[in-house]
Design an enzyme around this catalytic site. Sequence first.
Site, PDB file in Angstrom:
ATOM      1  CD  GLU A  22      -1.747   0.511   5.491  1.00  0.00           C
ATOM      2  OE1 GLU A  22      -1.847   0.552   4.258  1.00  0.00           O
ATOM      3  OE2 GLU A  22      -0.686   0.219   6.080  1.00  0.00           O
ATOM      4  CG  ASP A  75       3.043   0.955   6.641  1.00  0.00           C
ATOM      5  OD1 ASP A  75       2.261   1.138   5.703  1.00  0.00           O
ATOM      6  OD2 ASP A  75       3.947   0.100   6.621  1.00  0.00           O
TER       7      ASP A  75
END
Length: 332
Positions: A222, A149
Amino acid sequence: MADFGYDISDYYSVQPEYGTLADFDLLIREANALGMEVILDFVPNHTSDEHEWFKKSEQRVPGFEDFYVWHPGRPNTNDSTARPFVPCNWISFFRGSAWQWSEVRKEYYLHQFSAKQPDLNYRNPAVINTMKDVMRYWLERGVAGYRIDAVPTLFEVAPDADGHYPDEPLSGNTDDPEDPGYLVHIYTQDQNETLDMVYQWRAVMDEFVQQYGVRQRIIMAETYSPIDIVMKYYGNETVPGAQIPFNFHFITDLNKDSSATDFQRIINYWIDHMPTMETIVPNWVLGNHDQHRVATRFGEDMIDAMNMIMFSLPGVSVTYNVRIFMFGYFPY
């Protein structure tokens, strides 16, 4: 659960409403028995402010003083008894200052997301080693890799010799000083050290594979960064990186008004920028938890067509919800 679970208070457990570690182990076993594998979300940029690490850092417990990004702030020359000003003008993704005052420590801490999500300090080797251990823990429990993330925000520019952080320049895109788009994030995103951190994490994956003789473990990064930066996440011939630096151009650059030529341009855009290494493949992301669903973005009558396009393209297709990862090794 301040940010739907992206504020982690314990990296070695499971949120109670989702079950227990025993349930997790059963999930892994059942998935593997069906020929599937489980990839976890790994949230390395920040923890919850309820995490034991943050509480210790806030209290200056030895070994945790610099686990997070702290700063005393700029002196208030108008009133020496008043709270200092924020260290610099950095803005959170969730609007407003990226600096939050701690009454316990009497300093500001950095949070690029919610104030409930203080940023870990990756300039502290103890943080790097601790997060690598977190990775190893879940690998040993059987996960096949990680979707990592918020990769671009891992590092901020280092403070100068006087401990000061620089203000980021204005973007000119909005007059709202609370909006993250008010600034150009040259000091808080896409620092060179971030790439090296991804390469180090890939090394952890590869060491695990070599140690246990299992199949390759995957890193999915990401990042909405510019294409030249995203491509560096793949690594190079000497140092491998993320096998899947997410390709979000189907989300950011296409919509229900896009033509076939637009689709062709976006597909070629990614492939034409890929490094010339035989070991890497492209990937195509149709949707994720941060975006409107495919039916909203492209229209309900385009859902089947979009899936046909995705699964016809070479490489890895990623669709939501739930995320399904189809690995294909096709010539392109």
